[in-house]
Design a protein around this motif. Structure first.
Motif, PDB file in Angstrom:
ATOM      1  N   SER A  42     -11.809  -1.556 -11.951  1.00 14.96           N
ATOM      2  CA  SER A  42     -11.019  -0.697 -11.053  1.00 14.96           C
ATOM      3  C   SER A  42      -9.552  -0.812 -11.453  1.00 14.96           C
ATOM      4  O   SER A  42      -8.830  -1.690 -10.981  1.00 14.96           O
ATOM      5  CB  SER A  42     -11.208  -1.120  -9.593  1.00 14.96           C
ATOM      6  OG  SER A  42     -12.581  -1.127  -9.253  1.00 14.96           O
ATOM      7  N   ASP A  43      -9.123   0.075 -12.341  1.00 16.21           N
ATOM      8  CA  ASP A  43      -7.761  -0.019 -12.846  1.00 16.21           C
ATOM      9  C   ASP A  43      -6.748   0.422 -11.795  1.00 16.21           C
ATOM     10  O   ASP A  43      -7.106   0.802 -10.680  1.00 16.21           O
ATOM     11  CB  ASP A  43      -7.599   0.781 -14.142  1.00 16.21           C
ATOM     12  CG  ASP A  43      -7.880   2.275 -13.950  1.00 16.21           C
ATOM     13  OD1 ASP A  43      -7.956   2.723 -12.787  1.00 16.21           O
ATOM     14  OD2 ASP A  43      -8.015   2.989 -14.953  1.00 16.21           O
ATOM     15  N   ALA A  44      -5.471   0.385 -12.159  1.00 12.54           N
ATOM     16  CA  ALA A  44      -4.407   0.641 -11.191  1.00 12.54           C
ATOM     17  C   ALA A  44      -4.486   2.038 -10.584  1.00 12.54           C
ATOM     18  O   ALA A  44      -4.168   2.233  -9.404  1.00 12.54           O
ATOM     19  CB  ALA A  44      -3.052   0.426 -11.863  1.00 12.54           C
ATOM     20  N   LYS A  45      -4.930   3.027 -11.363  1.00 12.47           N
ATOM     21  CA  LYS A  45      -4.978   4.405 -10.860  1.00 12.47           C
ATOM     22  C   LYS A  45      -6.105   4.616  -9.864  1.00 12.47           C
ATOM     23  O   LYS A  45      -5.998   5.409  -8.921  1.00 12.47           O
ATOM     24  CB  LYS A  45      -5.156   5.376 -12.036  1.00 12.47           C
ATOM     25  CG  LYS A  45      -3.904   6.114 -12.444  1.00 12.47           C
ATOM     26  CD  LYS A  45      -4.223   7.199 -13.441  1.00 12.47           C
ATOM     27  CE  LYS A  45      -2.978   8.070 -13.629  1.00 12.47           C
ATOM     28  NZ  LYS A  45      -3.229   9.170 -14.576  1.00 12.47           N
ATOM     29  N   THR A  46      -7.197   3.914 -10.063  1.00 16.01           N
ATOM     30  CA  THR A  46      -8.402   4.145  -9.276  1.00 16.01           C
ATOM     31  C   THR A  46      -8.189   3.778  -7.815  1.00 16.01           C
ATOM     32  O   THR A  46      -7.815   2.645  -7.494  1.00 16.01           O
ATOM     33  CB  THR A  46      -9.574   3.330  -9.841  1.00 16.01           C
ATOM     34  OG1 THR A  46      -9.763   3.664 -11.222  1.00 16.01           O
ATOM     35  CG2 THR A  46     -10.848   3.599  -9.063  1.00 16.01           C
ATOM     36  N   LEU A  47      -8.413   4.751  -6.920  1.00 12.87           N
ATOM     37  CA  LEU A  47      -8.344   4.531  -5.473  1.00 12.87           C
ATOM     38  C   LEU A  47      -7.009   3.928  -5.034  1.00 12.87           C
ATOM     39  O   LEU A  47      -6.934   3.249  -4.017  1.00 12.87           O
ATOM     40  CB  LEU A  47      -9.504   3.636  -5.012  1.00 12.87           C
ATOM     41  CG  LEU A  47     -10.915   4.192  -5.261  1.00 12.87           C
ATOM     42  CD1 LEU A  47     -11.974   3.129  -5.027  1.00 12.87           C
ATOM     43  CD2 LEU A  47     -11.183   5.394  -4.361  1.00 12.87           C
ATOM     44  N   GLU A  90     -15.065 -20.127   4.032  1.00 11.04           N
ATOM     45  CA  GLU A  90     -15.322 -19.682   5.400  1.00 11.04           C
ATOM     46  C   GLU A  90     -14.404 -18.535   5.806  1.00 11.04           C
ATOM     47  O   GLU A  90     -14.775 -17.710   6.655  1.00 11.04           O
ATOM     48  CB  GLU A  90     -15.147 -20.857   6.366  1.00 11.04           C
ATOM     49  CG  GLU A  90     -16.205 -21.951   6.209  1.00 11.04           C
ATOM     50  CD  GLU A  90     -15.861 -23.210   6.993  1.00 11.04           C
ATOM     51  OE1 GLU A  90     -14.853 -23.178   7.740  1.00 11.04           O
ATOM     52  OE2 GLU A  90     -16.581 -24.216   6.858  1.00 11.04           O
ATOM     53  N   LEU A  91     -13.231 -18.468   5.208  1.00  9.91           N
ATOM     54  CA  LEU A  91     -12.278 -17.414   5.549  1.00  9.91           C
ATOM     55  C   LEU A  91     -12.552 -16.106   4.824  1.00  9.91           C
ATOM     56  O   LEU A  91     -12.017 -15.060   5.200  1.00  9.91           O
ATOM     57  CB  LEU A  91     -10.853 -17.869   5.217  1.00  9.91           C
ATOM     58  CG  LEU A  91     -10.233 -18.945   6.105  1.00  9.91           C
ATOM     59  CD1 LEU A  91      -8.886 -19.368   5.557  1.00  9.91           C
ATOM     60  CD2 LEU A  91     -10.095 -18.457   7.537  1.00  9.91           C
ATOM     61  N   SER A  92     -13.369 -16.137   3.783  1.00  6.41           N
ATOM     62  CA  SER A  92     -13.584 -14.928   2.975  1.00  6.41           C
ATOM     63  C   SER A  92     -14.360 -13.880   3.781  1.00  6.41           C
ATOM     64  O   SER A  92     -15.192 -14.197   4.625  1.00  6.41           O
ATOM     65  CB  SER A  92     -14.336 -15.268   1.694  1.00  6.41           C
ATOM     66  OG  SER A  92     -15.641 -15.749   1.972  1.00  6.41           O
ATOM     67  N   LEU A  93     -14.052 -12.620   3.507  1.00  7.33           N
ATOM     68  CA  LEU A  93     -14.724 -11.482   4.136  1.00  7.33           C
ATOM     69  C   LEU A  93     -15.550 -10.757   3.083  1.00  7.33           C
ATOM     70  O   LEU A  93     -15.234 -10.797   1.893  1.00  7.33           O
ATOM     71  CB  LEU A  93     -13.694 -10.524   4.736  1.00  7.33           C
ATOM     72  CG  LEU A  93     -12.730 -11.116   5.773  1.00  7.33           C
ATOM     73  CD1 LEU A  93     -11.721 -10.050   6.212  1.00  7.33           C
ATOM     74  CD2 LEU A  93     -13.483 -11.665   6.976  1.00  7.33           C
ATOM     75  N   SER A  94     -16.581 -10.077   3.524  1.00  8.16           N
ATOM     76  CA  SER A  94     -17.441  -9.345   2.590  1.00  8.16           C
ATOM     77  C   SER A  94     -16.629  -8.320   1.817  1.00  8.16           C
ATOM     78  O   SER A  94     -15.753  -7.646   2.372  1.00  8.16           O
ATOM     79  CB  SER A  94     -18.565  -8.638   3.351  1.00  8.16           C
ATOM     80  OG  SER A  94     -19.366  -9.575   4.038  1.00  8.16           O
ATOM     81  N   LYS A  95     -16.929  -8.195   0.534  1.00 13.38           N
ATOM     82  CA  LYS A  95     -16.188  -7.230  -0.271  1.00 13.38           C
ATOM     83  C   LYS A  95     -16.625  -5.811   0.063  1.00 13.38           C
ATOM     84  O   LYS A  95     -17.751  -5.572   0.521  1.00 13.38           O
ATOM     85  CB  LYS A  95     -16.362  -7.527  -1.756  1.00 13.38           C
ATOM     86  CG  LYS A  95     -17.785  -7.549  -2.254  1.00 13.38           C
ATOM     87  CD  LYS A  95     -17.802  -8.063  -3.676  1.00 13.38           C
ATOM     88  CE  LYS A  95     -19.230  -8.337  -4.140  1.00 13.38           C
ATOM     89  NZ  LYS A  95     -19.258  -9.015  -5.450  1.00 13.38           N
ATOM     90  N   ASP A  96     -15.733  -4.864  -0.157  1.00 16.00           N
ATOM     91  CA  ASP A  96     -15.998  -3.452   0.109  1.00 16.00           C
ATOM     92  C   ASP A  96     -16.369  -2.747  -1.191  1.00 16.00           C
ATOM     93  O   ASP A  96     -15.755  -2.999  -2.243  1.00 16.00           O
ATOM     94  CB  ASP A  96     -14.764  -2.793   0.727  1.00 16.00           C
ATOM     95  CG  ASP A  96     -14.479  -3.315   2.120  1.00 16.00           C
ATOM     96  OD1 ASP A  96     -14.932  -2.682   3.086  1.00 16.00           O
ATOM     97  OD2 ASP A  96     -13.813  -4.368   2.239  1.00 16.00           O
ATOM     98  N   ILE A  97     -17.351  -1.865  -1.103  1.00 19.37           N
ATOM     99  CA  ILE A  97     -17.833  -1.120  -2.261  1.00 19.37           C
ATOM    100  C   ILE A  97     -17.399   0.332  -2.132  1.00 19.37           C
ATOM    101  O   ILE A  97     -17.651   0.976  -1.107  1.00 19.37           O
ATOM    102  CB  ILE A  97     -19.366  -1.205  -2.389  1.00 19.37           C
ATOM    103  CG1 ILE A  97     -19.828  -2.669  -2.360  1.00 19.37           C
ATOM    104  CG2 ILE A  97     -19.834  -0.508  -3.653  1.00 19.37           C
ATOM    105  CD1 ILE A  97     -19.291  -3.523  -3.489  1.00 19.37           C
ATOM    106  N   PHE A  98     -16.754   0.859  -3.177  1.00 22.15           N
ATOM    107  CA  PHE A  98     -16.281   2.241  -3.167  1.00 22.15           C
ATOM    108  C   PHE A  98     -16.783   2.968  -4.412  1.00 22.15           C
ATOM    109  O   PHE A  98     -17.093   2.357  -5.433  1.00 22.15           O
ATOM    110  CB  PHE A  98     -14.749   2.303  -3.151  1.00 22.15           C
ATOM    111  CG  PHE A  98     -14.118   1.640  -1.959  1.00 22.15           C
ATOM    112  CD1 PHE A  98     -14.108   2.252  -0.717  1.00 22.15           C
ATOM    113  CD2 PHE A  98     -13.507   0.390  -2.083  1.00 22.15           C
ATOM    114  CE1 PHE A  98     -13.516   1.647   0.376  1.00 22.15           C
ATOM    115  CE2 PHE A  98     -12.916  -0.229  -1.001  1.00 22.15           C
ATOM    116  CZ  PHE A  98     -12.920   0.404   0.236  1.00 22.15           C
ATOM    117  N   THR A  99     -16.831   4.282  -4.300  1.00 17.85           N
ATOM    118  CA  THR A  99     -17.083   5.143  -5.458  1.00 17.85           C
ATOM    119  C   THR A  99     -16.034   6.243  -5.459  1.00 17.85           C
ATOM    120  O   THR A  99     -15.380   6.493  -4.437  1.00 17.85           O
ATOM    121  CB  THR A  99     -18.485   5.779  -5.406  1.00 17.85           C
ATOM    122  OG1 THR A  99     -18.620   6.513  -4.167  1.00 17.85           O
ATOM    123  CG2 THR A  99     -19.566   4.709  -5.482  1.00 17.85           C
ATOM    124  N   THR A 100     -15.862   6.895  -6.591  1.00 23.04           N
ATOM    125  CA  THR A 100     -14.927   8.013  -6.681  1.00 23.04           C
ATOM    126  C   THR A 100     -15.710   9.314  -6.795  1.00 23.04           C
ATOM    127  O   THR A 100     -16.846   9.321  -7.274  1.00 23.04           O
ATOM    128  CB  THR A 100     -14.002   7.845  -7.907  1.00 23.04           C
ATOM    129  OG1 THR A 100     -14.797   7.698  -9.090  1.00 23.04           O
ATOM    130  CG2 THR A 100     -13.119   6.622  -7.751  1.00 23.04           C
TER     131      THR A 100
END
Length: 431
Positions: free
Chosen positions: A186-191, A95-105
């Motif tokens: 999504s590795d450490a460098k990405t976004l 119930e506490l979870s929020l929708s995930k966000d989608i990103f592109t580079t």
């Protein structure tokens, strides 16, 4: 051998002292004020849910299902909480979870799935303030990512060719101050620029002052160096080896021998202007800045010659804007961030990060946050209790704490209309 039945005795008597300390800190009130209001008819409060959840790890469990069976039997008579079922806890987390966000580079075609949970990060900061994270002190902030390998329904393949998640974590000392879950691709460098922006914004709004920032080579990016320069006084970043960097290192002629413990190395420093080629391409040479580069080199075992320096050495370089420390102090201060790897080991093996309960990224984010809060609370508990109980030390991992303190037989008895805790053991604990 004759056996006599006795009234219920819990093998986890020491847990009562921990839960009492939580109440003294008023953790239950912080949870109530920061988490959503529960229906009036609900049987279990947020205190019951999270105290029970944290008790799993404080009693030696490693997943939520451990709360069923023996754990439930031994905790059900505890005076500090009502113990829900594992399913009830999991439902509340969902119930506490929020929708995930989608990103592109801009240059890539991959879809990057992030789970950003600002309310739980704010809750974590509030609890940290309660247990001693000072607003007046200037802190050193470390940032890093870690891979949590798993085969969840939505996990993606990481750069290590295994499926999993790659959460980003901010740490001050031994305290987790920021968590942001991201999928394996999504590795450490990405976004990372966007992630660090959110982290710095949160800490600024919570009035947490950051004096120094340390990060590995994934943060060696133009926009991140500029971002960090704007938000902290001093930064220390691992500089990634490149042709330009190697050519600058080749011009150094004043190497000093240093003892690195297991081997002898050489160290020097030089002024360095990074990202020249990047800024030339974008015609933004006005953004060029010169920083201090502290370089350490050790001889290669394979004796392979570097084509730029004409030496058979391995190089590690730290980019910094700190001109006050000596080059040895800069290198030693940066190397202290190795403690963050130990924190990841603690989170994964002591606080359940290797046993994610859900099949979705955003739901597991809630789990990661609450286990990180448990780790922060444990750091406070072991630090405080080691001052009151001679058999504890502040650097104990949780397993040793459980054996030395938690696993003490005890039971609650009613005497003179009061409940009192009866301990079956030799424990001289200053309450």
């Amino acid at each position: 051998m004759k056996i006599l039945n006795s009234s219920h005795i819990s093998p986890f008597g020491g847990l009562n002292f921990v839960l009492n300390e939580f109440n003294t800190l008023k953790i239950d009130k912080i949870l109530t004020s920061h988490l959503p209001l529960l229906p009036k008819q609900t049987k279990y409060s947020w205190k019951d849910i999270l105290y029970s959840f944290w008790s799993i790890y404080l009693c030696g469990g490693d997943c939520i299902e451990d709360l069923a069976g023996n754990f439930h039997q031994h905790l059900k008579n505890n005076r500090f909480l009502d113990v829900p079922s594992p399913d009830r806890i999991l439902d509340r987390f969902k119930e506490l979870s929020l929708s995930k966000d989608i990103f592109t580079t801009p240059r890539g075609t991959s879809i990057h799935q992030f789970s950003l949970h600002r309310p739980l990060n704010e809750l974590n900061i509030q609890i940290l303030k309660t247990i001693g994270l000072s607003k007046n002190e200037k802190h050193t902030l470390d940032y890093d990512n870690t891979l949590i390998f798993n085969n969840k329904a939505d996990s993606t393949k990481s750069y290590k060719t295994k499926k999993g998640y790659c959460p980003g974590v901010g740490i001050i000392g031994n305290q987790i101050v920021f968590v942001e879950n991201r999928n394996g691709n999504s590795d450490a460098k990405t976004l990372q620029y966007e992630t660090l922006t959110r982290m710095f914004t949160l800490l600024e709004e919570q009035h947490i002052k950051i004096d120094s920032f340390r990060a590995d080579g994934a943060s060696y990016q133009l926009n991140i160096v500029e971002l960090v320069s704007q938000n902290v006084e001093k930064f220390y970043l691992r500089a990634c080896m490149s042709g330009a960097l190697a050519k600058v290192i080749a011009t150094i002629d004043d190497w000093e021998e240093v003892d690195l413990g297991n081997e002898i190395g050489f160290r020097a420093e030089i002024a360095f202007t990074p990202f020249i080629r990047t800024l030339k391409r974008s015609k933004q040479l006005n953004r060029l800045k010169t920083y201090r580069l502290v370089v350490t080199k050790v001889e290669r075992d394979d004796k392979q010659i570097n084509m730029f320096t004409n030496e058979a050495y391995l190089y590690s370089a730290v980019l910094t804007n700190d001109y006050g420390k000596t080059k040895n102090e800069v290198a030693q201060f940066y190397n202290q961030r190795g403690a963050i790897e130990r924190e990841f080991d603690v989170l994964k093996n002591d606080f359940g990060w290797n046993n994610l309960p859900f099949s979705r990224l955003e739901q597991n984010m809630v789990y990661l946050m609450f286990t990180a809060i448990c780790r922060n609370l444990y750091h406070y508990i072991i630090t405080q209790f080691s001052k009151r109980f001679k058999h504890l030390k502040s650097n104990f991992r949780i397993k040793k704490f459980i054996f030395r303190f938690i696993t003490i037989p005890a039971k609650w008895i009613k005497s003179s209309r009061q409940y009192k805790l009866k301990i079956y053991g030799d424990i001289h604990f200053k309450t």
